[in-house]
Design an enzyme around this catalytic site. Sequence first.
Site, mmCIF file in Angstrom:
data_model
loop_
_atom_site.group_PDB
_atom_site.id
_atom_site.type_symbol
_atom_site.label_atom_id
_atom_site.label_comp_id
_atom_site.label_asym_id
_atom_site.label_seq_id
_atom_site.Cartn_x
_atom_site.Cartn_y
_atom_site.Cartn_z
ATOM 1 N N ALA A 127 0.894 -1.036 0.035
ATOM 2 C CA ALA A 127 0.211 -0.086 -0.145
ATOM 3 C C ALA A 127 0.899 1.200 -0.031
ATOM 4 C CB ALA A 127 -0.986 -0.094 1.234
ATOM 5 N N SER A 128 0.229 2.386 -0.011
ATOM 6 C CA SER A 128 1.053 3.746 0.031
ATOM 7 C C SER A 128 1.902 4.022 1.086
ATOM 8 C CB SER A 128 -0.096 4.755 -0.275
ATOM 9 O OG SER A 128 -0.955 4.873 0.808
ATOM 10 N N LYS A 146 3.991 -6.081 9.227
ATOM 11 C CA LYS A 146 3.748 -4.735 8.399
ATOM 12 C C LYS A 146 4.990 -4.143 8.629
ATOM 13 C CE LYS A 146 -0.195 -1.571 8.032
ATOM 14 N NZ LYS A 146 -1.461 -1.045 8.393
ATOM 15 N N ASP A 281 -12.970 2.101 8.731
ATOM 16 C CA ASP A 281 -12.336 1.876 7.487
ATOM 17 C C ASP A 281 -12.681 0.425 7.186
ATOM 18 O OD1 ASP A 281 -11.055 2.243 5.007
ATOM 19 O OD2 ASP A 281 -8.951 1.951 5.903
#
Length: 544
Positions: A127-128, A146, A281
């Site tokens: 991801a970004s 992560k 989210d």
Amino acid sequence: MIPIRPVFRVLYAGLRYRLDTILSDFVADHWLRWFLPATYLPKPKSSSATRLKQALIHLGPIYVKFGQTLSTRRDLLPDEFADELATLQARVPPFDSKIAVERVEQELGAPLAELFTSFEQEPLASASLAQVHAAILLDGSEVVVKVIRPDAEDAIHRDMRMIKGVAKFLERVSGIARRLHMIEVVTDYEAAILAELDLTQEGQNTTRLRTNFASSELLYAPRVYTHVTTKNILVLERIRGIPVSELDTLNALDVDVKLLAKRGVETFFTQVFDHNFFHADMHPGNIFVDVTNPKKPSYIAVDCALFGTLSTEDQTFIARNIIAFFNRDYGEIARLHVESGWVPDESKIGEFEELIQELLEPFFEKPLSEISFGQFLLNLFTAARQFEMEVRPQLVLLQKTLLQVEGLGRQLDPNLDLWSTAKPFMERWMQTKYGPLKTIQATLDHAPEIMLELPFLPELLATARRTITKLNYKAAYQHQRINELNTNLQRAKRASFARRFVGVLLLGGTVIAWNITRAPPNSFFTSTLLAVIGICGLIFLLSR
């Protein structure tokens, strides 16, 4: 100070995608509009919203995430822009796995072999801001690791300086930008995206969610391995589930999707009203399904970076609004908006009630199973925009999450009746918070304070009228002073505009005269006079 390169990147994107047409709407009443190409060129064939989306994609992931954030602010943006920005997706390639390994070892202070028995070099997802690798701890636990991108924080600070600079400029020259609170929106976004860089906070959110649902069959959150978690590294239990969007797979496994849809709504309202801590989210990529027992499926939630909470007042506001909505009591909805401070006291409540009825009455032309709570809140925010009201960011977050939950639920069960599921929550919560037992309990809890204040009650009652009169007098005086300040401010603005207008005339006249008198020999007097006039024009133009 804003670096030069990002400035040119934004200017190039603005020119390439003709964002001057959007800027011209912001500065329609400002002299800057005469310097924009949109004043002289025809509008492009594609819509402004489409071109803004394309420009954000061109500028990169931080701008894309900002566009995604803007898409949730339907109380501020026209629907055309909100709908277009909602389709934004950041496509970011993974960074070198060697860098990820180096970062893990540096953060955890040990070689990889002393931390994991295995660590997959190929990332599971990218991801970004981060990417995820599968691994196995020394005790045999399967985990995911992560890792924050090494350049993420620098990129955020660089791009945010540019975005804030644009927001400040727009607020200086545009009344529309000031009404939209551009600086406040950008500041909120900056705080949110920087918070996503702190993986210890995400770990705490995950642990709290796990604790909240520890004895529940509705939702499961993975375990956090805190001894190998830092600000830039998060190690979580690796979950095994079916992505909620894979409906064909769920049906093939004979999963009870109707029960799953209902449990999704129960999970959301439990988070909002019982726990007051909701996952904000909940898009399909963050939700999985545990199909160990297909007849009693449950959810698994990941990516807990973004969470929301509501004040008791906001919870009450939402609950009472929804109850009033289903009772078709639009006057009550209007009164609730006044009580909550969304609508100024001097607003025309009758007009606002008529607008609410116009926006909400079409809902009742549908069966209950087709009524959308998220759309209900969205329509309230539309009313907010028309009355130039301000909507609290947490309520906007709630509305976005509710739309996501409804979308998932209706994907699983098109006939899902949210009201039959939500109503018990509303009634039970209102009874718990404001029922007779709660009132008696609150009275008993504050009995000592009440007894201490009782002797002063007669005096307070006797002087209440005079006190209220004094407060009304002070309020009227303050209102008069505010009106005077506004009048003086308008005068100052008109004077400033006049000075700048004169400055433009003087500068323009100087340039024209200089060009006219340049051919023959210029006298010292003429040159000096034109220079003085030009300097005066420049002073007038730059003065505030």
